[in-house]
Design an enzyme around this catalytic site. Structure first.
Site, PDB file in Angstrom:
ATOM      1  N   GLY A  10      71.349  71.713  59.844  1.00  0.00           N
ATOM      2  CA  GLY A  10      70.448  71.328  59.992  1.00  0.00           C
ATOM      3  C   GLY A  10      69.657  73.041  61.450  1.00  0.00           C
ATOM      4  O   GLY A  10      70.503  73.863  61.827  1.00  0.00           O
ATOM      5  N   GLU A 162      75.582  71.625  73.272  1.00  0.00           N
ATOM      6  CA  GLU A 162      74.898  72.423  74.091  1.00  0.00           C
ATOM      7  C   GLU A 162      74.598  72.446  75.011  1.00  0.00           C
ATOM      8  O   GLU A 162      73.036  70.898  74.743  1.00  0.00           O
ATOM      9  CB  GLU A 162      73.996  73.067  71.778  1.00  0.00           C
ATOM     10  CG  GLU A 162      73.388  74.086  72.191  1.00  0.00           C
ATOM     11  CD  GLU A 162      73.787  75.106  72.800  1.00  0.00           C
ATOM     12  OE1 GLU A 162      75.130  75.984  72.203  1.00  0.00           O
ATOM     13  OE2 GLU A 162      73.830  75.446  73.433  1.00  0.00           O
ATOM     14  N   LYS A 217      77.750  65.527  78.234  1.00  0.00           N
ATOM     15  CA  LYS A 217      76.709  65.762  77.600  1.00  0.00           C
ATOM     16  C   LYS A 217      75.705  65.016  78.347  1.00  0.00           C
ATOM     17  O   LYS A 217      74.388  65.276  78.563  1.00  0.00           O
ATOM     18  CB  LYS A 217      76.270  66.059  75.963  1.00  0.00           C
ATOM     19  CG  LYS A 217      75.161  66.463  75.406  1.00  0.00           C
ATOM     20  CD  LYS A 217      75.048  68.103  75.730  1.00  0.00           C
ATOM     21  CE  LYS A 217      72.762  68.246  75.676  1.00  0.00           C
ATOM     22  NZ  LYS A 217      72.441  69.206  75.644  1.00  0.00           N
ATOM     23  N   CYS A 273      65.409  65.396  74.269  1.00  0.00           N
ATOM     24  CA  CYS A 273      66.752  64.875  74.887  1.00  0.00           C
ATOM     25  C   CYS A 273      66.568  63.942  76.005  1.00  0.00           C
ATOM     26  O   CYS A 273      67.425  62.894  75.873  1.00  0.00           O
ATOM     27  CB  CYS A 273      67.383  66.276  75.511  1.00  0.00           C
ATOM     28  SG  CYS A 273      68.188  67.424  73.791  1.00  0.00           S
ATOM     29  N   LYS A 276      65.653  60.604  75.377  1.00  0.00           N
ATOM     30  CA  LYS A 276      66.600  59.781  73.999  1.00  0.00           C
ATOM     31  C   LYS A 276      68.334  59.573  74.982  1.00  0.00           C
ATOM     32  O   LYS A 276      68.828  58.622  74.168  1.00  0.00           O
ATOM     33  CB  LYS A 276      66.828  60.433  72.586  1.00  0.00           C
ATOM     34  CG  LYS A 276      67.697  60.230  71.973  1.00  0.00           C
ATOM     35  CD  LYS A 276      67.849  61.483  70.679  1.00  0.00           C
ATOM     36  CE  LYS A 276      68.598  62.876  71.557  1.00  0.00           C
ATOM     37  NZ  LYS A 276      69.545  63.761  70.225  1.00  0.00           N
TER      38      LYS A 276
HETATM   39  C1  UDX Z   1      67.338  70.096  78.773  1.00  0.00           C
HETATM   40  C2  UDX Z   1      68.736  70.574  79.390  1.00  0.00           C
HETATM   41  O1  UDX Z   1      68.081  71.198  80.531  1.00  0.00           O
HETATM   42  C3  UDX Z   1      69.100  71.028  78.200  1.00  0.00           C
HETATM   43  O2  UDX Z   1      70.723  71.371  79.294  1.00  0.00           O
HETATM   44  C4  UDX Z   1      69.840  70.441  76.707  1.00  0.00           C
HETATM   45  O3  UDX Z   1      70.765  71.018  76.529  1.00  0.00           O
HETATM   46  C5  UDX Z   1      68.642  69.488  76.765  1.00  0.00           C
HETATM   47  O4  UDX Z   1      67.392  69.657  77.358  1.00  0.00           O
HETATM   48  P1  UDX Z   1      65.130  70.234  77.581  1.00  0.00           P
HETATM   49  O5  UDX Z   1      64.568  69.365  77.489  1.00  0.00           O
HETATM   50  O6  UDX Z   1      65.239  71.600  76.774  1.00  0.00           O
HETATM   51  O7  UDX Z   1      66.295  71.226  78.267  1.00  0.00           O
HETATM   52  O8  UDX Z   1      64.211  71.349  78.632  1.00  0.00           O
HETATM   53  P2  UDX Z   1      64.044  70.780  80.307  1.00  0.00           P
HETATM   54  O9  UDX Z   1      63.818  72.312  81.142  1.00  0.00           O
HETATM   55  O10 UDX Z   1      65.349  70.419  80.975  1.00  0.00           O
HETATM   56  O11 UDX Z   1      62.825  70.314  81.177  1.00  0.00           O
HETATM   57  C6  UDX Z   1      62.787  68.949  80.318  1.00  0.00           C
HETATM   58  C7  UDX Z   1      61.779  68.457  80.896  1.00  0.00           C
HETATM   59  O12 UDX Z   1      61.690  67.913  82.217  1.00  0.00           O
HETATM   60  C8  UDX Z   1      60.540  69.209  80.519  1.00  0.00           C
HETATM   61  O13 UDX Z   1      59.366  68.136  80.075  1.00  0.00           O
HETATM   62  C9  UDX Z   1      60.482  69.822  82.003  1.00  0.00           C
HETATM   63  O14 UDX Z   1      58.860  70.482  82.024  1.00  0.00           O
HETATM   64  C10 UDX Z   1      61.026  68.762  83.030  1.00  0.00           C
HETATM   65  N1  UDX Z   1      60.921  69.390  84.251  1.00  0.00           N
HETATM   66  C11 UDX Z   1      61.510  69.829  84.322  1.00  0.00           C
HETATM   67  C12 UDX Z   1      60.275  69.246  85.050  1.00  0.00           C
HETATM   68  O15 UDX Z   1      58.733  67.974  84.889  1.00  0.00           O
HETATM   69  N2  UDX Z   1      60.834  69.116  86.927  1.00  0.00           N
HETATM   70  C13 UDX Z   1      61.445  70.175  86.777  1.00  0.00           C
HETATM   71  O16 UDX Z   1      61.557  70.857  87.877  1.00  0.00           O
HETATM   72  C14 UDX Z   1      62.266  70.403  85.895  1.00  0.00           C
HETATM   73  P1  ADP Z   2      67.452  69.861  67.330  1.00  0.00           P
HETATM   74  O1  ADP Z   2      67.033  69.615  68.334  1.00  0.00           O
HETATM   75  O2  ADP Z   2      68.710  68.574  67.468  1.00  0.00           O
HETATM   76  O3  ADP Z   2      67.760  70.837  66.417  1.00  0.00           O
HETATM   77  P2  ADP Z   2      65.213  69.344  64.517  1.00  0.00           P
HETATM   78  O4  ADP Z   2      64.985  67.848  64.046  1.00  0.00           O
HETATM   79  O5  ADP Z   2      65.056  70.393  65.435  1.00  0.00           O
HETATM   80  O6  ADP Z   2      66.408  68.713  65.820  1.00  0.00           O
HETATM   81  O7  ADP Z   2      66.479  69.227  63.550  1.00  0.00           O
HETATM   82  C1  ADP Z   2      67.662  68.985  63.097  1.00  0.00           C
HETATM   83  C2  ADP Z   2      67.146  69.460  61.560  1.00  0.00           C
HETATM   84  O8  ADP Z   2      68.240  68.807  61.010  1.00  0.00           O
HETATM   85  C3  ADP Z   2      66.233  69.569  60.695  1.00  0.00           C
HETATM   86  O9  ADP Z   2      65.903  70.889  60.192  1.00  0.00           O
HETATM   87  C4  ADP Z   2      66.285  68.549  59.136  1.00  0.00           C
HETATM   88  O10 ADP Z   2      65.796  68.557  58.088  1.00  0.00           O
HETATM   89  C5  ADP Z   2      68.197  68.389  59.397  1.00  0.00           C
HETATM   90  N1  ADP Z   2      68.505  67.959  58.838  1.00  0.00           N
HETATM   91  C6  ADP Z   2      69.184  66.196  58.944  1.00  0.00           C
HETATM   92  N2  ADP Z   2      70.272  66.030  58.424  1.00  0.00           N
HETATM   93  C7  ADP Z   2      70.015  66.719  57.626  1.00  0.00           C
HETATM   94  C8  ADP Z   2      71.621  67.043  56.385  1.00  0.00           C
HETATM   95  N3  ADP Z   2      71.657  65.762  55.643  1.00  0.00           N
HETATM   96  N4  ADP Z   2      71.731  67.608  55.198  1.00  0.00           N
HETATM   97  C9  ADP Z   2      70.925  69.251  55.610  1.00  0.00           C
HETATM   98  N5  ADP Z   2      69.221  69.214  57.107  1.00  0.00           N
HETATM   99  C10 ADP Z   2      69.876  68.354  57.297  1.00  0.00           C
END
Ligand code: UDX
Ligand code: ADP
Length: 460
Positions: A10, A162, A217, A273, A276
């Site tokens: 991935g 992560e 997580k 994230c 979901k």
């Molecule tokens: C999040 C988590 O922070 C991270 O630890 C995890 O691994 C993945 O999910 P991410 O989604 O990349 O990370 O971004 P993040 O900075 O958390 O922001 C998420 C959303 O919340 C964004 O749309 C951001 O604009 C919004 N946000 C964040 C707010 O609206 N207000 C805030 O104070 C903080």
């Molecule tokens: P994330 O934000 O979790 O990294 P992404 O959608 O950006 O998610 O990345 C997931 C990646 O995993 C995609 O590029 C997808 O093509 C790849 N992937 C999914 N299934 C398989 C598989 N069976 N073998 C190899 N790669 C895969």
């Protein structure tokens, strides 16, 4: 166990940056990132570093340093699995769109395919690392698939979620608050600890059992999202009462028990994230019959949907209750600044609500290409692709975007929006010229002085 060869399945927003940093920090370990998506791997291998499939500040430099030395991107999944002692699974785990748990549970089919492929290919013992965010006890399913192959190979499963945030991925990876490793086999855990230990202080590497790691997580993301929904709930009250949500956030954030981070009111959280993972948490709680626990966390999502909806409603109401045929400009489409990722971006849902009112939308985002904007709208399935292309225009210049517009809506907090010549922007707009700041990044006083009708989330 001395690890010298790692494979990551991935090459997405998590696998790409994470493994690039591991390769950068451990020049003696060969790191191969594989993906079935050929175009994505070609982009990771591109000579032009601006073509990398993931935009993250600092990432191009890391890739330039390690790629070809001990960092490789490939579509040969079998070979990379075969050669590796440690295999990270970093594939997507989207919300299920069909069957039982539709719209709530995580779809684990990509994870299962990986496990089956590893089981089919492996000829010697391997450590398997769950990197993707997964429901609690997924490791059980992985174990069951891997251990029933009958070829005598041993697999040790670790959970290593992560925590990087997009837009700051490289900095987060270089200097994480903590690294979390869950597992049952001490030697396997130590093998992974010693990899991170090359650049992360040992006191920041936490080890737990598998289930705590998996659940932590989901819990971390739920708590973070909850803070955003909490301050967004207060933002609506501020708009009614004349309080200012930034002042309230400062006032409560100085309490060391609350802390100042993640209290920025906005048009609503997005990203791959938060929604979901909370839906997943709610689903798991319901599946154990924990109705109150499920309802409690579900409210975070309900509040977020409300915040996006009312931002759009406010635009319609303020523009004299009709936006039909009116040009509305979106500054920003990404779900936050410094990323080209648009998954679950609030912009998509605000656009959908305004398009339902027959608005014409022009989008400018510094990093998101036109094709992505259309894919996001088409994916909703609200209207035909032809209709989306007729009503939505994507441009590469913010000033050109503003011509003849009735309103500008700020959907992403890109720094460059603050530095624009807003006087010049207003000159070419329809009057009165409106700005709806969904990120609270513009100077209210300055925009008022220029002559804008300025509205921001959380201010009366
Ligand atoms: C999040 C988590 O922070 C991270 O630890 C995890 O691994 C993945 O999910 P991410 O989604 O990349 O990370 O971004 P993040 O900075 O958390 O922001 C998420 C959303 O919340 C964004 O749309 C951001 O604009 C919004 N946000 C964040 C707010 O609206 N207000 C805030 O104070 C903080
Ligand atoms: P994330 O934000 O979790 O990294 P992404 O959608 O950006 O998610 O990345 C997931 C990646 O995993 C995609 O590029 C997808 O093509 C790849 N992937 C999914 N299934 C398989 C598989 N069976 N073998 C190899 N790669 C895969």
């Amino acid at each position: 166990m001395n690890i010298t060869n790692i494979c990551c399945i991935g090459a997405g927003y998590v696998g790409g940056p994470t493994m690039s940093v591991i390769a950068q920090q451990c020049p003696d370990i060969r790191v191969t990132i594989v993906d079935i998506n050929e175009a994505r791997i070609a982009a990771w291998n591109s000579d032009d570093l601006s073509e990398l499939p993931v935009y993250e500040p600092g990432l191009a430099g890391v890739v330039a340093e390690a790629r070809g030395r001990n960092l490789f991107f490939s579509t040969d999944v079998d070979r990379a699995i075969d050669e590796a002692q440690m295999v990270f699974i970093s594939v997507n785990t989207p919300t299920k769109t069909y069957g039982k748990g539709r719209g709530m549970a995580a779809d684990l089919k990509y994870i299962e395919l990986c496990a089956r492929q590893i089981a089919a290919v492996a000829k010697d013992d391997k450590i398997i690392v769950e990197k993707s965010t997964l429901p609690v006890r997924t490791a059980d399913a992985l174990k069951s698939i891997l251990h029933n192959t009958g070829n005598g190979v041993n697999f040790h499963i670790l959970s290593n979620p992560e925590f990087l945030a997009e837009g700051t991925a490289v900095a987060d990876l270089h200097n994480p608050d903590r690294v979390l490793i869950g597992g049952e086999h001490p030697e396997a855990v130590e093998a992974l600890v010693s990899i991170y230990g090359r650049w992360v202080d040992r006191s920041r590497i936490l080890t737990t059992n598998l289930w705590s790691s998996e659940l932590s997580k989901l819990t971390a993301n739920a708590f973070l999202a909850q803070r955003v929904s909490s301050i967004n709930a207060i933002s609506e009250l501020c708009e009614k009462t004349g309080a200012n949500v930034d002042e309230v956030a400062r006032a409560i954030g100085t309490d060391s028990r609350i802390g100042p981070k993640f209290l920025k009111a906005s048009v609503g959280f997005g990203g791959s994230c938060f929604q979901k993972d909370i839906l997943n948490l709610v689903y798991i709680a319901r599946s154990y019959g924990l109705q109150e626990v499920a309802d409690y966390w579900e409210q975070v999502i309900i509040m977020n949907d409300h915040q996006k909806r009312r931002f759009a409603d406010n635009i319609v109401q303020t523009l004299y209750n009709t936006v039909s045929g009116k040009k509305i400009v979106f500054y920003g489409w990404a779900f936050k600044k410094d990323t080209n990722d648009t998954r679950e971006s609030a912009a998509i849902y605000v656009a959908d609500a305004l398009l339902a009112e027959e608005a014409e939308i022009t989008v400018y985002d510094p990093k998101v290409p036109a094709g992505q904007v259309y894919r996001d709208l088409d994916y909703l399935g609200t209207r035909s692709p032809e209709e989306n292309r007729r009503l939505v225009t994507v441009v590469g210049d913010p000033y050109e975007a503003a011509g003849d517009a009735h309103a500008i809506a700020v959907l992403t907090e890109w720094d460059e929006f603050r530095t624009y010549d807003w006087k010049r922007i207003r000159e070419h707009m329809m009057k009165p010229a409106f700005v709806f700041d969904g990120r609270k990044i513009l100077a209210a006083n300055k925009l008022d002085q220029i002559g804008f009708q300025y509205y921001e989330v959380g201010a009366g």
